[in-house]
Design a protein around this motif. Structure first.
Motif, PDB file in Angstrom:
ATOM      1  N   PHE A   1      21.516  -2.515   0.125  1.00 21.36           N
ATOM      2  CA  PHE A   1      21.407  -3.007  -1.247  1.00 21.36           C
ATOM      3  C   PHE A   1      19.954  -3.336  -1.593  1.00 21.36           C
ATOM      4  O   PHE A   1      19.247  -3.962  -0.797  1.00 21.36           O
TER       5      PHE A   1
ATOM      6  N   THR B   1      27.188   1.117  -8.869  1.00 20.70           N
ATOM      7  CA  THR B   1      27.133   1.840  -7.593  1.00 20.70           C
ATOM      8  C   THR B   1      27.585   0.951  -6.445  1.00 20.70           C
ATOM      9  O   THR B   1      28.292   1.402  -5.533  1.00 20.70           O
ATOM     10  N   SER B   2      27.204  -0.322  -6.476  1.00 18.95           N
ATOM     11  CA  SER B   2      27.664  -1.265  -5.451  1.00 18.95           C
ATOM     12  C   SER B   2      29.185  -1.388  -5.474  1.00 18.95           C
ATOM     13  O   SER B   2      29.843  -1.418  -4.430  1.00 18.95           O
TER      14      SER B   2
ATOM     15  N   ASP C   1      24.312   0.493 -13.874  1.00 20.38           N
ATOM     16  CA  ASP C   1      23.260   0.893 -12.944  1.00 20.38           C
ATOM     17  C   ASP C   1      21.900   0.828 -13.617  1.00 20.38           C
ATOM     18  O   ASP C   1      21.765   1.101 -14.818  1.00 20.38           O
TER      19      ASP C   1
ATOM     20  N   PRO D   1      22.648   0.953  -4.757  1.00 20.42           N
ATOM     21  CA  PRO D   1      23.432  -0.287  -4.842  1.00 20.42           C
ATOM     22  C   PRO D   1      22.492  -1.479  -5.048  1.00 20.42           C
ATOM     23  O   PRO D   1      21.445  -1.563  -4.396  1.00 20.42           O
TER      24      PRO D   1
ATOM     25  N   PRO E   1      26.427   0.143   3.356  1.00 19.43           N
ATOM     26  CA  PRO E   1      25.491   0.314   2.247  1.00 19.43           C
ATOM     27  C   PRO E   1      24.279  -0.602   2.369  1.00 19.43           C
ATOM     28  O   PRO E   1      24.378  -1.734   2.816  1.00 19.43           O
TER      29      PRO E   1
ATOM     30  N   ASN F   1      24.793   4.127   3.599  1.00 16.49           N
ATOM     31  CA  ASN F   1      25.290   4.875   2.447  1.00 16.49           C
ATOM     32  C   ASN F   1      25.736   6.277   2.854  1.00 16.49           C
ATOM     33  O   ASN F   1      25.562   7.248   2.113  1.00 16.49           O
TER      34      ASN F   1
END
Length: 783
Positions: free
Chosen positions: A514, A554-555, A584, A596, A512, A67
């Motif tokens: 998750f 966010t993902s 979110d 995410p 990222p 991230n």
């Protein structure tokens, strides 16, 4: 001579009851607060410092860019431990995974928390066995080592060694060792240990959920070793898991693990040590306020003792003997305050332990404790009595015997400075208390992203898995449940973590991580998540959803898709199709930025989550659900959990901390106000003649009250001006720790200053108004 000093000291205490009461009470409260905080700090500093091999024990961490930031994690791959064992600098390794079991013996069913670990764990760490052999206790797959407390729960007073324990799944364990109950000053928490061989699974390099502990050989250079192991497993990663090849491995010492557990950009950046420093500062401030009280009240009474000092000097007393006498009096008062403080600490420790979640005890039988307590009392007495002692002993006998004592600067200015210092500390604490509460309410008011009311869940046991279809049908047809889902974790807790995904048009610099959930359908509806595009996983109507996923906002930002629906995410060899996007939701702490989230349509159930219907009273429907679960879950314990309570549990620690801060801030303000009351009392006593003359000459009660409060108000205003910028700077740095933080508003400073001014006025108002209302004729006749 010393006997005479003690007599005079006791006589002064008895004669000046108000002065003695204020001083002793203030010192007692300050010492009690400082003692409680000191015990808490000592506990924090002692965590896991009792292990004999502590300087050789390390935990494996890995770090990589995620991230856009350097991320550090201590969840490692299972094969890491055997790979590290090949390095000559490493003597022993021990893997550890969390485990829960429902342990049965005869008619008893005891839910217990434990760890699966390698046999070397017992030789690496100082958790002694009271029965059994540490070298062989975890040798066979069905061995189990239990704590004394768990042994008592299962077997009562019987000898636990050799006993057979079973589980509802049909597993059997033989007790091969009994551990002494774990001390309170450790990060480890387990009631039993199982051998690693029990798992029958050595794991894979891409599954990182194991804690890896390392014991270094004597004389090993950890800095050099960290360079050697930085890319351990690289060949495996490059061949099968190329994204994980970016991460580096390093060892972090056990001695720092509790105190410095927070990392920023891959480097240690504090942690619990920051909280301990804050508590230490709070204790010093409260004790300083109490000592300032003593100094102020002692110097305020200087006129009453000036003649005594003058006569003693005339008959030959030296300055040193007078200093010794006055410090001796302050030590006597500190001793009395210390006795009261110990009683207060003893009474408040259970309450303090409940709030902090630790078990502090006063070590009454430890000689070192009494030595430290005596030193603390003497140091407090000397600190509080040093200025009054040097001040009083400096009087010139000729002047004081003639009554020439009031010479403004020498008498008044130091006392005013001390009052300002005292209230600067108090106003600083008020500001911090307000901003701390404001941050908590800011977090509590945050939208969580799911509906936690009426949401309950239960572990999916082996019995419930076998009866899955019948259970689901009966729960729905009973009318007690309106929605039902199975998942690897509940929405209130992060179920896992996944990184290393690929997608079309991805930025190679973005990796990222998750928060991972896996469900078999109806997860979004049941948990009250908000769909903003697409649909939920639905294995019943869409069998292909075993390779579908839902992401959050966010993902979607990280992935960079304008329209995420239908896009593909590559997870090594599997292609996951995005079928839905949700708003979110809070996965970690409420003070963090949104993470995410990836929700996969995979069958990896660990929990069943149910939304309770509102067709009947909540308690009635919950009772129906429990009855159904018990019928389909006969071999296990039925234990429903509630999402709203689980979410509130995330704030338990911060709420308790807020209560502690409020309590100690109240003590600091109370002690400050007590000192102000004492000063107001002596001020009005010393100005009795002036007040009488002013009233005879026509002054009003309002005018006299204004005259008497003016000096105190001026000191409080100066304190506000000094404390406000200091508090602003501290609060700004404090809030910078939070990703999701409240605003730092000017009204906080204004409200704190106003509160201090109001409290000061209320404290002195009674004494001042009483003095202003007295009959001037009586006052002048007395004078």
């Amino acid at each position: 001579m010393l006997k005479n000093y003690w007599k005079i000291a006791i006589r002064n205490l008895v004669k000046n009851k108000l002065h003695a009461t204020i001083n002793i009470t203030g010192l007692a409260l300050g010492m009690a607060a400082a003692t409680l905080l000191a015990l808490n700090i000592l506990h924090g500093l002692s965590v896991d410092q009792f292990h004999e091999k502590k300087t050789q024990l390390y935990k494996a961490f890995h770090k990589q860019i995620q991230n856009g930031e350097m991320s550090v994690d201590n969840s490692t791959a299972t094969p890491l431990a055997p790979a590290l064992k090949h390095y000559p600098e490493i003597k022993n390794v021990a893997r550890m995974q969390f485990n829960t079991q429902l342990l049965r013996y005869q008619d008893k069913k005891i839910p217990a928390y434990g760890n699966v670990t390698d046999p070397a764990f017992l030789s690496m760490f100082s958790f002694p066995l009271v029965a059994g052999d540490a070298s062989t206790a975890l040798k066979d797959p069905n061995d189990i080592v239990i704590t004394q407390k768990l042994a008592t729960k299962l077997f009562g007073t019987q000898d636990a060694m050799g006993k057979i324990i079973t589980t509802p799944e049909g597993q059997t364990f033989t007790v091969t060792g009994v551990l002494k109950d774990l001390p309170t000053n450790t990060q480890f928490y387990f009631e039993y240990l199982l051998p690693w061989s029990w798992l029958h699974d050595q794991g894979a390099w891409n599954v990182q959920g194991t804690a890896t502990w390392v014991e270094l050989a004597t004389g090993a250079d950890v800095a050099a070793l960290n360079k050697k192991i930085a890319h351990v497993g690289l060949e495996e990663y490059e061949a099968k898991h190329p994204v994980l090849a970016q991460q580096t491995t390093f060892l972090y010492p056990l001695t720092k693990l509790y105190l410095e557990d927070r990392f920023e950009n891959g480097l240690p950046a504090g942690g619990n040590i920051d909280s301990l420093r804050m508590l230490g500062g709070l204790g010093i401030i409260i004790l300083l306020i109490a000592c300032i009280n003593f100094m102020n009240l002692s110097t305020a009474r200087s006129e009453k003792r000036a003649r005594e000092v003058g006569i003693r000097k005339v008959v030959g007393a030296q300055k040193g003997s007078l200093i010794l006498q006055f410090i001796g009096e302050s030590i006597l008062m500190a001793t009395l305050a210390g006795i009261i403080a110990l009683a207060l600490v003893n009474l408040s420790i259970p309450y303090f332990n409940t709030l902090t979640g630790i078990r502090l005890v006063i070590p009454w039988h430890a000689p070192l404790f009494w030595i430290a307590a005596l030193a603390f009392v003497v140091l407090t007495g000397v600190l509080a009595g040093s200025y009054p002692a040097f001040y009083l002993s400096s009087f010139r006998p000729i002047k004081v015997l003639k009554g020439i004592l009031k010479n403004g600067n020498a008498l008044i200015r130091p006392r005013k400075v001390l009052v300002v210092v005292q209230f600067v500390c108090s106003i600083f604490l008020i500001n911090f208390t307000v901003i701390y509460q404001k941050q908590i309410h800011h977090e509590l008011g945050r939208e969580v992203g799911y509906v936690k009311d009426d949401l309950v869940y239960h572990e999916l046991t082996a019995d419930l898995k076998r009866n899955n279809t019948a259970l689901k049908n009966e729960l729905i047809t009973s009318g007690a449940v309106e929605s039902f889902t199975e998942s690897n974790a509940t929405v209130t807790n992060n179920g896992g973590f996944e990184s290393g995904l690929k997608w079309a048009g991805m930025d190679p610099n973005v990796n990222p991580g998750f928060a991972l959930f896996m469900e078999n359908g109806n997860f979004v509806r049941t948990n009250g998540l908000t769909l903003i595009a697409g649909r939920d996983i639905d294995l019943q109507n869409y069998p292909g959803d075993t390779l579908s996923c839902v992401i959050n906002e966010t993902s979607a930002k990280f992935l960079g898709f304008k329209d995420p629906i239908g896009q593909i995410i590559l997870d090594e060899q599997e292609h996951w199709k995005i079928v839905g996007v949700i708003k979110d939701m809070i996965v970690g702490g409420a003070d963090e930025t949104p993470q995410p989230v990836l929700i996969k349509g995979a069958t990896s159930p660990g929990f069943i989550t149910m939304r309770i219907s509102r067709s009947r009273p909540f308690s009635e429907n919950v009772a129906r659900v429990e009855a159904i679960l018990k019928r389909y879950n006969p071999a296990f314990l039925t234990d429903l959990h509630f999402a709203d309570k689980d979410y509130a549990e995330k704030f338990r620690w911060v709420r308790n901390t807020a209560t502690l801060i409020n309590t100690f801030t109240f003590i600091a303000i109370f002690v400050s106000c007590m000192g102000l009351l004492g000063l107001a009392t002596y001020t009005t006593e010393n100005r009795t003649r002036e007040i009488g003359i002013r009233k005879v000459l026509g002054s009003s009660v309002t005018g006299i009250v204004s005259l008497l409060t003016r000096d105190f108000a001026r000191l409080i205003l100066i304190s506000i001006l000094v404390a406000s910028p200091l508090a602003w700077l501290f609060m700004h740095n404090y809030l910078a720790r939070f990703s999701y933080r409240t605003s730092l508003d000017a009204w906080v400073l204004a409200a704190s200053g106003g509160a201090a001014l109001l409290l000061a006025f209320l404290t002195i108002s009674f004494q001042v108004i009483r003095a202003a209302l007295q009959n001037p004729v009586k006052n002048l006749r007395t004078e």
